[in-house]
Write an enzyme that holds these catalytic residues in place. Structure first.
Site, short mmCIF file in Angstrom:
data_model
loop_
_atom_site.label_atom_id
_atom_site.label_comp_id
_atom_site.label_asym_id
_atom_site.label_seq_id
_atom_site.Cartn_x
_atom_site.Cartn_y
_atom_site.Cartn_z
N ARG A 120 0.84 -1.20 0.00
CA ARG A 120 0.00 0.00 0.00
C ARG A 120 0.87 1.24 0.00
NH1 ARG A 120 -2.85 1.44 4.46
NH2 ARG A 120 -4.02 2.95 3.26
N LYS A 185 2.80 -7.10 12.23
CA LYS A 185 2.18 -7.32 10.91
C LYS A 185 2.39 -8.76 10.43
CE LYS A 185 1.25 -5.21 6.53
NZ LYS A 185 0.84 -3.96 5.94
N ARG A 323 -2.33 4.98 13.32
CA ARG A 323 -1.39 4.53 14.36
C ARG A 323 -2.05 4.68 15.71
NH1 ARG A 323 3.75 7.74 12.14
NH2 ARG A 323 3.57 6.96 10.02
C1 BTN Z 1 0.21 -3.90 2.27
O1 BTN Z 1 0.94 -2.93 2.01
O2 BTN Z 1 -0.05 -4.22 3.42
C2 BTN Z 1 -0.37 -4.74 1.14
C3 BTN Z 1 0.61 -5.77 0.67
C4 BTN Z 1 0.10 -6.66 -0.44
C5 BTN Z 1 1.20 -7.57 -0.96
C6 BTN Z 1 0.69 -8.56 -1.96
S1 BTN Z 1 1.86 -9.85 -2.25
C7 BTN Z 1 0.88 -10.43 -3.59
C8 BTN Z 1 0.37 -9.21 -4.32
N1 BTN Z 1 1.31 -8.76 -5.32
C9 BTN Z 1 1.84 -7.59 -5.02
O3 BTN Z 1 2.70 -7.00 -5.70
N2 BTN Z 1 1.33 -7.13 -3.87
C10 BTN Z 1 0.35 -8.03 -3.33
#
Ligand code: BTN
Length: 326
Positions: A120, A185, A323
């Site tokens: 994100r 996380k 947060r």
């Molecule tokens: C976050 O920032 O919390 C979201 C992360 C999402 C990661 C997943 S891994 C599979 C899919 N492909 C990506 O490039 N991102 C998502």
């Protein structure tokens, strides 16, 4: 070096046992020098390769490699019928990018490693080889993105429920779409949309779950993630990554397909019952600055409800983060 050269060696070392260079060479039909070259490449993939003079080489902790057939065999008939195609890569830049650029409804992409995993707010998602789950699911909708409001929160609920069925009872959800255990996380969801935002659109639901990072992070250093983290192994999950893939697909496929019919209302109570920071002081970090308040929950579209000095305020949108406050 390409994965077609490396994969036979990875398969041999996946058992986590020591293998001598000589035995590896004999099994692969290559010289010891060629084995050594391949081992160097594996180390560059951040795999925790260990060598001991008397015993040979191993991947510390071993690996459970993704197996397309096992993933598909783990699905119910109903969920299996929703899969158009399962792509299973050793390495890709991003499973989300791959399915956003092409595909059909029901395409799934998983990878052992992402070289440009997307998180994100433009962040990179740390995606080392063989130890986590990186999965994207593509689906098509005709109603535009308005019908999909709250989908990323709903996916968080579905993941938490799927993990609960696998024995993990302590998963919390942090708005908008972080999965946490004990404040650390565990995973995240990134939804990306292509096509006509007011009509026919393609949605890619990306899921990243930390499964077993201990040995990789022992090698790379814990700070590489940049925030407190945990993984499913630390939380007591002893199952296989393929089983996890099947469980996630099984939970998400029918629910994503049906989402416009029910919307977020179906998931709101379940989301709040797992919400981290509910009724606590929080800081909302938005582009305009930091807003302090108390988290009240979410509304029927998944927007964050916060009691601030100005009264109850709603927050939504991709650039906001939350947060714990004072
Ligand atoms: C976050 O920032 O919390 C979201 C992360 C999402 C990661 C997943 S891994 C599979 C899919 N492909 C990506 O490039 N991102 C998502």
């Amino acid at each position: 070096m390409s994965f077609s050269d490396l994969k036979p060696l990875i398969r041999l070392l996946a058992d986590g046992q020591f293998h001598s260079g000589e035995a590896l060479g004999a099994q692969l039909g290559i010289t010891r020098a060629a084995v050594w070259k391949r081992l160097q490449s594996l180390a560059q993939l951040d795999l925790p390769i260990e060598s001991q003079r008397a015993r040979g080489y191993r991947i510390t902790g071993g690996l459970q490699l993704l197996d397309e057939e096992r993933i598909l065999a783990g699905l119910s008939t109903e969920a299996g019928a929703l899969v158009h195609r399962l792509y299973c890569f050793d390495e890709i830049d991003s499973t989300n990018r791959f399915l956003l650029q092409q595909g059909e409804a029901g395409d799934i992409c998983v990878a052992e490693r992402q070289t440009a995993g997307r998180g994100r707010r433009g962040r990179q998602w740390f995606s080392p080889y063989g130890c986590n789950l990186y999965m994207s699911i593509r689906w098509h909708f005709h109603q535009g993105v308005a019908a999909l409001e709250g989908l990323s929160l709903a996916v968080g609920v579905l993941l938490a429920e799927a993990l609960q069925a696998l024995g993990l009872t302590a998963v919390e959800l942090k708005w908008p779409n972080d999965l946490l255990c004990a404040g650390c996380k565990l995973g995240g969801v990134l939804i990306e949309v292509g096509g006509d935002l007011n009509g026919d659109c393609a949605v890619v639901v990306g899921v990243g779950l930390n499964v077993d990072m201990e040995h990789t992070l022992a090698r790379l250093g814990q700070d590489i993630i940049g925030q407190p983290w945990t993984d499913l192994r630390q939380q007591g999950f002893s199952g296989d990554r393929n089983e996890l893939c099947s469980a996630v697909m099984q939970a998400l496929l029918p629910a994503v397909r049906d989402y416009p019919a029910y919307g977020f209302s179906l998931y709101r109570n379940a989301w709040e019952s797992r919400a981290a920071l509910l009724h606590q002081s929080i800081e909302v970090h938005a582009q305009g600055g930091v807003i302090n308040g108390v988290m009240l929950g979410v509304d029927s579209k998944g927007s964050l409800r916060v009691r601030t000095d100005a009264g109850e305020t709603l927050f939504s949108g991709g650039e906001i983060s939350l947060r714990s406050g004072r």
